[in-house]
Design an enzyme around this catalytic site. Structure first.
Site, short mmCIF file in Angstrom:
data_model
loop_
_atom_site.label_atom_id
_atom_site.label_comp_id
_atom_site.label_asym_id
_atom_site.label_seq_id
_atom_site.Cartn_x
_atom_site.Cartn_y
_atom_site.Cartn_z
N ILE A 107 0.90 -1.15 0.00
CA ILE A 107 0.00 0.00 0.00
C ILE A 107 0.94 1.20 0.00
CG2 ILE A 107 -1.77 1.30 1.22
CD1 ILE A 107 -2.65 -1.37 2.52
N PRO A 108 1.13 1.83 -1.15
CA PRO A 108 2.24 2.79 -1.31
C PRO A 108 2.00 4.17 -0.69
CG PRO A 108 1.02 2.60 -3.35
CD PRO A 108 0.42 1.60 -2.39
N CYS A 109 1.95 4.22 0.63
CA CYS A 109 1.79 5.51 1.30
C CYS A 109 3.01 6.40 1.07
CB CYS A 109 1.50 5.32 2.78
SG CYS A 109 2.79 4.46 3.67
N HIS A 110 4.13 5.81 0.64
CA HIS A 110 5.31 6.63 0.34
C HIS A 110 5.06 7.55 -0.85
CE1 HIS A 110 5.78 3.00 -2.17
NE2 HIS A 110 6.41 3.80 -3.03
#
Length: 189
Positions: free
Chosen positions: A135-138
């Protein structure tokens, strides 16, 4: 019934990476300083689960994540089993829809969800993301384009974004808190 979670730790260019999965999919992905720290983290977060070191059972997920983190894979599509509130799920789905190589601000994600005043709630959902990278919160940055925060350190966030081909600004300065996670990760991009 006790939920069974298999887990492993793999080495990446950004440090050790914990990968844990249930029978339904990946439920936890976290960077850390070492295997003992990551195993203790998993035990604290899932005290009622039956946790089993399962290198062979989690290898496909772990290999896919390690290849992605190290820039050796352009795509990452994993089944996820991540519990969260309805709002968190909506945010996490929106994050997974941000294309590789692009970033969005917390406010842009909030507006895309039809919740234009929920930028802080989006930031909180990012902070509680249980599956880093998957889950690419970056890919979510501050409204001024600066990287903002990242649970695993701004240096790791920067390197993930660079590897994805995303636009990133100047390196961050020292943090006011001196947070150990914001020190430079001693690995080349």
């Amino acid at each position: 019934m006790t939920r069974r979670i298999g887990w492993t730790v793999v080495t990446t260019g950004l440090g050790p990476l914990l990968v844990a999965a249930s029978e339904r999919g990946v439920c936890r992905v976290a960077f850390g300083e070492g295997e003992a720290e990551l195993a203790a983290l998993l035990a604290r977060e899932l005290p009622f689960a039956s946790l089993e070191r399962d290198d062979a059972g989690v290898v496909a997920f772990a290999d896919a994540l390690a290849r992605y983190v190290d820039g050796d894979a352009a795509e990452l599509a994993l089944p996820l089993d991540v519990p969260g509130s309805r709002f968190q799920q909506r945010v996490w789905d929106a994050l997974r829809a941000i294309p590789r190589g692009e970033v969005r601000s917390y406010g842009e994600v909030a507006r895309a969800l039809g919740e234009p005043t929920a930028a802080r709630a989006v930031a909180r959902a990012c902070a509680t993301n249980p599956a880093a990278v998957a889950i690419p919160c970056h890919r979510v940055v501050a409204s001024d384009g600066s990287l903002g925060g990242y649970h695993y350190g701004v240096a790791r966030k920067r390197r993930l974004l660079v590897r994805e081909g995303a636009p990133v600004g100047d390196p961050p300065g020292p943090t006011a808190r001196g947070d150990f996670r914001d020190r430079e990760v001693p690995t080349a991009v």
